[in-house]
Scaffold this motif. Structure first.
Motif, PDB file in Angstrom:
ATOM      1  N   UNK A 272     -44.391  15.785  25.119  1.00 19.47           N
ATOM      2  CA  UNK A 272     -45.367  15.364  26.135  1.00 19.47           C
ATOM      3  C   UNK A 272     -45.559  16.483  27.162  1.00 19.47           C
ATOM      4  N   UNK A 273     -44.445  17.048  27.623  1.00 27.26           N
ATOM      5  CA  UNK A 273     -44.545  18.110  28.638  1.00 27.26           C
ATOM      6  C   UNK A 273     -45.288  19.322  28.077  1.00 27.26           C
ATOM      7  N   UNK A 274     -45.008  19.632  26.816  1.00 26.28           N
ATOM      8  CA  UNK A 274     -45.688  20.756  26.188  1.00 26.28           C
ATOM      9  C   UNK A 274     -47.215  20.523  26.193  1.00 26.28           C
ATOM     10  N   UNK A 275     -47.586  19.285  25.864  1.00 21.95           N
ATOM     11  CA  UNK A 275     -49.016  18.975  25.820  1.00 21.95           C
ATOM     12  C   UNK A 275     -49.636  19.015  27.226  1.00 21.95           C
ATOM     13  N   UNK A 276     -48.887  18.509  28.200  1.00 12.81           N
ATOM     14  CA  UNK A 276     -49.379  18.545  29.583  1.00 12.81           C
ATOM     15  C   UNK A 276     -49.650  19.984  30.011  1.00 12.81           C
ATOM     16  N   UNK A 277     -48.747  20.885  29.618  1.00 10.49           N
ATOM     17  CA  UNK A 277     -48.881  22.291  30.027  1.00 10.49           C
ATOM     18  C   UNK A 277     -50.099  22.976  29.408  1.00 10.49           C
ATOM     19  N   UNK A 301     -38.870  12.967  34.387  1.00 12.11           N
ATOM     20  CA  UNK A 301     -39.168  14.388  34.135  1.00 12.11           C
ATOM     21  C   UNK A 301     -40.656  14.608  33.921  1.00 12.11           C
ATOM     22  N   UNK A 302     -41.285  13.680  33.207  1.00 12.24           N
ATOM     23  CA  UNK A 302     -42.710  13.838  32.922  1.00 12.24           C
ATOM     24  C   UNK A 302     -43.538  13.744  34.195  1.00 12.24           C
ATOM     25  N   UNK A 303     -43.222  12.754  35.029  1.00 10.27           N
ATOM     26  CA  UNK A 303     -43.976  12.610  36.286  1.00 10.27           C
ATOM     27  C   UNK A 303     -43.794  13.840  37.179  1.00 10.27           C
ATOM     28  N   UNK A 304     -42.565  14.374  37.230  1.00  6.00           N
ATOM     29  CA  UNK A 304     -42.311  15.555  38.057  1.00  6.00           C
ATOM     30  C   UNK A 304     -43.118  16.755  37.562  1.00  6.00           C
ATOM     31  N   UNK A 305     -43.077  16.970  36.241  1.00  7.80           N
ATOM     32  CA  UNK A 305     -43.795  18.116  35.662  1.00  7.80           C
ATOM     33  C   UNK A 305     -45.310  17.985  35.880  1.00  7.80           C
ATOM     34  N   UNK A 306     -45.834  16.774  35.724  1.00  8.97           N
ATOM     35  CA  UNK A 306     -47.279  16.550  35.910  1.00  8.97           C
ATOM     36  C   UNK A 306     -47.689  16.892  37.336  1.00  8.97           C
ATOM     37  N   UNK A 307     -46.834  16.534  38.277  1.00  6.77           N
ATOM     38  CA  UNK A 307     -47.122  16.810  39.683  1.00  6.77           C
ATOM     39  C   UNK A 307     -47.177  18.314  39.917  1.00  6.77           C
ATOM     40  N   UNK A 308     -46.202  19.033  39.346  1.00  2.95           N
ATOM     41  CA  UNK A 308     -46.182  20.499  39.480  1.00  2.95           C
ATOM     42  C   UNK A 308     -47.458  21.120  38.900  1.00  2.95           C
ATOM     43  N   UNK A 309     -47.943  20.512  37.810  1.00  4.10           N
ATOM     44  CA  UNK A 309     -49.122  21.055  37.121  1.00  4.10           C
ATOM     45  C   UNK A 309     -50.428  20.583  37.762  1.00  4.10           C
ATOM     46  N   UNK A 310     -50.313  19.723  38.795  1.00  6.02           N
ATOM     47  CA  UNK A 310     -51.482  19.196  39.475  1.00  6.02           C
ATOM     48  C   UNK A 310     -52.344  18.337  38.537  1.00  6.02           C
ATOM     49  N   UNK A 311     -51.682  17.561  37.699  1.00  4.28           N
ATOM     50  CA  UNK A 311     -52.387  16.679  36.758  1.00  4.28           C
ATOM     51  C   UNK A 311     -52.308  15.228  37.236  1.00  4.28           C
ATOM     52  N   UNK A 312     -53.289  14.431  36.819  1.00  6.34           N
ATOM     53  CA  UNK A 312     -53.336  13.031  37.239  1.00  6.34           C
ATOM     54  C   UNK A 312     -52.858  12.103  36.124  1.00  6.34           C
ATOM     55  N   UNK A 313     -51.662  11.565  36.291  1.00  3.82           N
ATOM     56  CA  UNK A 313     -51.158  10.563  35.337  1.00  3.82           C
ATOM     57  C   UNK A 313     -51.529   9.196  35.877  1.00  3.82           C
ATOM     58  N   UNK A 314     -52.277   8.429  35.108  1.00  2.00           N
ATOM     59  CA  UNK A 314     -52.631   7.088  35.588  1.00  2.00           C
ATOM     60  C   UNK A 314     -51.638   6.042  35.116  1.00  2.00           C
ATOM     61  N   UNK A 315     -50.950   6.308  34.029  1.00  2.00           N
ATOM     62  CA  UNK A 315     -49.933   5.351  33.579  1.00  2.00           C
ATOM     63  C   UNK A 315     -48.932   6.032  32.667  1.00  2.00           C
ATOM     64  N   UNK A 316     -47.680   5.628  32.817  1.00  3.02           N
ATOM     65  CA  UNK A 316     -46.644   6.072  31.893  1.00  3.02           C
ATOM     66  C   UNK A 316     -46.039   4.814  31.279  1.00  3.02           C
TER      67      UNK A 316
END
Ligand SMILES: [Mn+2]
Length: 376
Positions: A272-277, A301-316
């Motif tokens: 998931x993190x790889x795809x987010x990046x 970990x996923x929520x933290x990484x998404x925040x660093x990448x400035x991405x919008x997660x609407x649901x996990x």
């Protein structure tokens, strides 16, 4: 999910105006669910009226029919005023409303639209004595069929020589649903297949979000103009352009440009993190399904990484197969994962009811209540 879709609505309506002008469309039909709620916010009413004002100078006839999400009162209030703009609004289909609309080009009759909205129970209910769910269902099916028959007869009285078009807001048998349409008739699917529309030259249907035809080239859902849930993230949104050429109907499915991408990612923490990046479009809205040995840690970990990448997660969400959803090991990580019905199901399971019918009945009743609350 706390996000506004105003930009997407505006972009779509702008595109639609341009398209109608370019393609010289005579008649626009919107077969219901103009709004998603009975009490639309002021900004939504504003873009609706602005759109109708603009389109009325481009398009000869605009036909708006109410869906199950629309409030009859809200749509009906400006009905008379909108008539001055060539906009026909049909809200309930009761005796007071004339659903049969003749379309003229100058003085020549071109076609007739039987503008049938979502038929509410009180409009088509035939038998007060229907007690069981299946009695109710067949009374409803019959009422709906008779309603269509009667508008068709009225149309034929005007002319038999021009195309007769019907609209509808319902689920037909054999159609594809997505996750975000509400069951409109409590208790299940009505016995309505595309056959009962066979008299009409074209049927424009609303309610289902996926563009599709049902059993025939002439019976179609346009689908929603924007994806309304992540389950629709991969379905191309379309409008249908319908032409009658010397008595034959020709349909073109026109792709609507996507104004915001919805993305679903499934996998374990690492994938998931790889795809987010790899995501370059930061406007994308993302839903994640975790399949991981340790979902709680993965979620963090996923929520933290998404925040660093400035991405919008609407649901996990945790992949359901992974989770044992029994009453005793109830381990949802967040409310993102649950809808009201699922919570209620969990609660009913705790009772360990022996009477299966009772358990089923409780769920049906609960659905009725949820739908009533959502309608307000
Ligand atoms: Mn609907």
């Amino acid at each position: 999910m706390g996000k506004s879709r105003l930009d997407e609505h505006e972009a779509f309506l702008k595109w639609l105006l341009q398209t109608i002008e370019q393609e010289s469309i005579d008649t626009l039909i919107v077969a219901g669910d103009i709004f998603d709620t009975a009490t639309p916010p002021n900004y939504a009413l504003e873009i609706y009226y602005n759109f109708l004002t603009k389109i009325s100078s481009i398009c000869k006839n605009i036909i708006i029919t109410a869906g199950n999400h629309d409030s009859v009162a809200t749509l009906k209030a400006p009905k008379q005023l909108l008539r001055a703009l060539n906009v026909h609004v049909i809200t309930s289909g009761d005796e007071d409303e004339d659903e049969v609309i003749a379309l003229y080009d100058d003085k020549e009759l071109q076609g007739i639209v039987c503008a049938v909205p979502f038929l509410r129970d009180f409009v088509v209910r035939r038998s007060q004595s229907a007690q069981t769910m299946s009695d109710k269902e067949s009374a409803l099916s019959l009422g709906i069929k008779e309603h269509y028959k009667s508008v068709y007869e009225k149309a034929k009285e005007i002319s038999k020589d021009v195309p007769i078009i019907a609209t509808g807001h319902l689920t037909t048998l054999g159609s594809k649903t997505s996750e975000s349409e509400r069951e409109i008739y409590i208790g299940g699917t009505l016995d309505l297949d595309s056959q009962f529309f066979k008299d009409f030259d074209y049927v424009a249907l609303g309610h289902l979000h996926i563009n599709q035809r049902v059993g025939s080239e002439r019976v179609r859902y346009s689908g929603s103009p924007i994806p309304l849930s992540f389950s629709e993230s991969n379905s191309q949104k379309k409008v249908n352009i319908v032409e009658f050429v010397s008595g034959e109907v020709e349909v073109t499915e026109l792709d609507i440009p996507l104004f915001r991408k919805l993305l679903v990612i499934r996998g374990d923490t690492r994938s998931v993190i790889k795809e987010l990046e790899s995501i370059t479009n930061k406007e994308t809205w993302i839903e994640i399904h975790i399949k991981d040995e340790n979902p709680f840690h993965a979620n963090e970990s996923i929520r933290t990484r998404a925040k660093e990448l400035d991405l919008t997660l609407l649901a996990v969400k945790i992949d359901k197969e992974q989770t044992l959803f029994t009453a005793n090991t109830f381990n949802a990580i967040s409310l993102d994962e649950l809808n009201p019905l699922e919570v209620f199901k969990q609660r009913v399971e705790l009772e360990a009811l022996e009477d299966e019918e009772l358990a089923k009945d409780l769920l049906v009743k609960f659905k009725e209540i949820v739908s009533e609350v959502e309608d307000r």
